[in-house]
Design a protein around this motif. Structure first.
Motif: not given
Length: 214
Positions: A4-9, A30-34, A60-73, A177-181
């Protein structure tokens, strides 16, 4: 995990009255992939409803989805993974709960924490905050771009730089040296979310110059 390149929270306080899904769909276009759902203020029920809607969008878009903190959710909506901080449940326990098919991300602020996260089985780490930021209330002092170089030399798992990253300083992050932001307000709070994400992708993937956006 997929590269991944562009990570949005997510950050409802920056949406300027716009719906969560509307904002995040524009980010994806716009290009966010996670995408990470981060919501420490709402009830667990509200967080679950947001997660359910975002899971549908990201599928729908094949983008990786992460949940912060809430493991049960995360498990309830079949998210791709979870992201935890230094004060959260130990990584070994998180892995036991989510299994080996889910992604685990860990926030780090020191090289020692980055090394420990890799040893503990994290799939990626967050590195920062690089610059001062008002997006999070619980941030530590900025670590500067030198931390990026140190982490790159110390670990082999993917990492994403976060904290105060904007169009005018993202090159400093890449040069270190970063490739993802990763961003919160700079993307989800933008007047034109899609166009802003596209500008970041242009720099990350093609090395577009700042003059491109004048």
């Amino acid at each position: 995990m997929k590269p991944f390149y562009l990570y949005a929270i997510t950050g409802d306080e920056f949406h300027q009255g716009r719906d969560l899904i509307e904002v995040m769909e524009q980010a994806i276009l716009g290009g966010v992939d996670i995408i990470q759902l981060r919501d420490k203020e709402s009830s667990r029920k509200v967080v679950f409803e947001k997660a359910k809607r975002l899971r549908e969008l990201t599928k729908k878009y094949g983008v990786t989805f992460i949940v912060n903190d809430y493991i049960d959710v995360a498990l309830a909506v079949d998210a791709d993974g979870v992201h935890v901080g230094q004060d959260d449940m130990p990584l070994s326990e998180v892995r036991q709960l989510v299994g080996h098919d889910k992604i685990i991300g860990v926030s780090t602020h020191k090289v020692e924490e980055a090394i420990e996260a890799e040893k503990g089985g994290a799939d990626y780490i967050g590195v920062g905050p690089i610059f001062p930021t008002n997006s999070k209330k619980d941030v530590v002092d900025p670590v500067t771009t030198s931390y990026i170089s140190e982490v790159k030399a110390a670990v082999n798992i993917p990492f994403v730089a976060i904290g105060g990253i904007k169009l005018h300083n993202v090159r400093q992050v890449l040069e270190a040296g970063a490739t993802s932001v990763c961003m919160i307000s700079e993307i989800v709070g933008a007047k034109d979310v899609q166009a802003t994400a596209q500008k970041f992708i242009g720099i990350l993937k093609r090395g577009d110059t700042d003059e491109t956006f004048n």
